[in-house]
Design an enzyme around this catalytic site. Structure first.
Site, PDB file in Angstrom:
ATOM      1  CG  HIS A 106      -2.041  -1.016   1.117  1.00  0.00           C
ATOM      2  ND1 HIS A 106      -2.982  -1.015   0.109  1.00  0.00           N
ATOM      3  CD2 HIS A 106      -2.343  -2.078   1.895  1.00  0.00           C
ATOM      4  CE1 HIS A 106      -3.816  -2.029   0.275  1.00  0.00           C
ATOM      5  NE2 HIS A 106      -3.447  -2.693   1.355  1.00  0.00           N
TER       6      HIS A 106
ATOM      7  CD  GLU B 296      -4.843  -9.274   4.010  1.00  0.00           C
ATOM      8  OE1 GLU B 296      -4.911  -8.190   4.614  1.00  0.00           O
ATOM      9  OE2 GLU B 296      -3.918  -9.558   3.226  1.00  0.00           O
TER      10      GLU B 296
ATOM     11  CG  ASP C  78      -7.736  -5.962   3.459  1.00  0.00           C
ATOM     12  OD1 ASP C  78      -8.414  -5.484   2.543  1.00  0.00           O
ATOM     13  OD2 ASP C  78      -6.541  -5.665   3.644  1.00  0.00           O
TER      14      ASP C  78
ATOM     15  CG  ASP D 238      18.173 -12.556  -5.565  1.00  0.00           C
ATOM     16  OD1 ASP D 238      18.300 -13.495  -4.751  1.00  0.00           O
ATOM     17  OD2 ASP D 238      18.030 -12.740  -6.793  1.00  0.00           O
TER      18      ASP D 238
ATOM     19  NE  ARG E 123       1.631  -4.850   3.404  1.00  0.00           N
ATOM     20  CZ  ARG E 123       0.438  -4.472   3.888  1.00  0.00           C
ATOM     21  NH1 ARG E 123      -0.390  -5.369   4.395  1.00  0.00           N
ATOM     22  NH2 ARG E 123       0.095  -3.199   3.887  1.00  0.00           N
TER      23      ARG E 123
END
Length: 276
Positions: A48, A163, A189, A98, A80
């Protein structure tokens, strides 16, 4: 030179609660400042917040700078990713690993099959399907960690988000998925999925969250949650949540700016973000 251990993963395995902060300003400067405060973990948000692989890299470097300056392993970065399943999700997970992320939080899981895909994407064969490319990767310090490909699988921590109503139905199987270290319950959510958008404090939602934390613990995994009010955070910690984010940098900036302005202007600072 040994691949660095993952102190956040170790803490979860030992049952030690970890207090975190959401980081959404997408600024390495502010992230470096926050990383020196003392939170156990920081969530670098690629879902987000306006972050991509490059901006996340600069923030990982900022957190590492703060850790070096304070010398006490302060603030483990949790990244995230925007998505986790399918070919696109597998590719994105590889890129974030990575560049040096050790702990990933992956949104929107409804089934154990989806969770298994992410667990595999985060690990090298034969356990998983992560592509080999450590010679090009910051994660291995460009092969300065000579055993990286043999040690990385044990260092990675995979957290998946439950969620939706469907996810809560399948929560036992999601939590039991091999390679999943923890399950994060997303109150916002989840409340929307349950028909109570914007009202995570609704008694029905609260009951489902409490039950979910107990089920995750029963599966031997770490439950996590975001709770931006102190009563909620303390409630979930008492219920057994192991990694709890207690605020967000955007909210701290907004509330601090409003509080300062209110000292000089009547009526200022009345508005502000809601919390749950």
């Amino acid at each position: 030179m040994q691949t660095p251990l993952n102190p956040f993963k170790q803490a979860l395995e030992q049952g030690r609660a970890q207090i975190g902060l959401w980081v959404a300003l997408a600024s390495p400067y502010s992230t470096e400042l926050i990383a020196g405060v003392g939170y156990d973990w920081l969530l670098l948000d690629g879902e987000h917040a306006p972050n991509d692989v490059r901006s996340t890299l600069t923030q990982l470097q900022a957190v590492a700078s703060a850790q070096q300056a304070f010398g006490d392993g302060r603030s483990h970065p949790v990244v995230r990713v925007p998505l986790g399943t399918g070919e696109a999700g597998t590719a994105i997970i590889k890129q974030f690993l990575d560049i040096g992320a050790q702990t990933l939080l992956v949104p929107m899981f409804d089934t154990a099959e989806q969770a298994a895909q992410v667990a595999a994407a985060a690990r090298y064969a034969p356990t998983g399907v992560r592509g080999m490319g450590s010679a090009l990767a910051r994660a291995s310090r460009w092969q300065a960690h000579p055993q990286y490909v043999h040690e990385a699988n044990d260092r990675v921590c995979v957290l998946v988000q439950a969620e939706t109503v469907e996810a809560m139905k399948n929560l036992d199987a999601i939590a039991a998925t091999p390679g999943v270290d923890g399950v994060f319950i997303g109150p916002a959510d989840l409340s929307a999925s349950m028909g109570h958008p914007g009202n995570a404090a609704h008694p029905e939602v609260q009951k489902v969250i409490e039950d979910g934390i107990a089920r995750i613990l029963k599966a031997g995994k770490a439950p996590g949650i975001l709770a931006t009010s102190e009563p909620q955070a303390r409630k979930w910690l008492a219920a057994g949540a192991r990694f709890v984010a207690v605020g967000a940098d955007t909210m701290l900036l907004d509330s601090g700016a409003r509080a300062l302005l209110a000292k000089y202007k009547d009526g200022a600072g009345a508005a502000g973000p809601s919390s749950y």
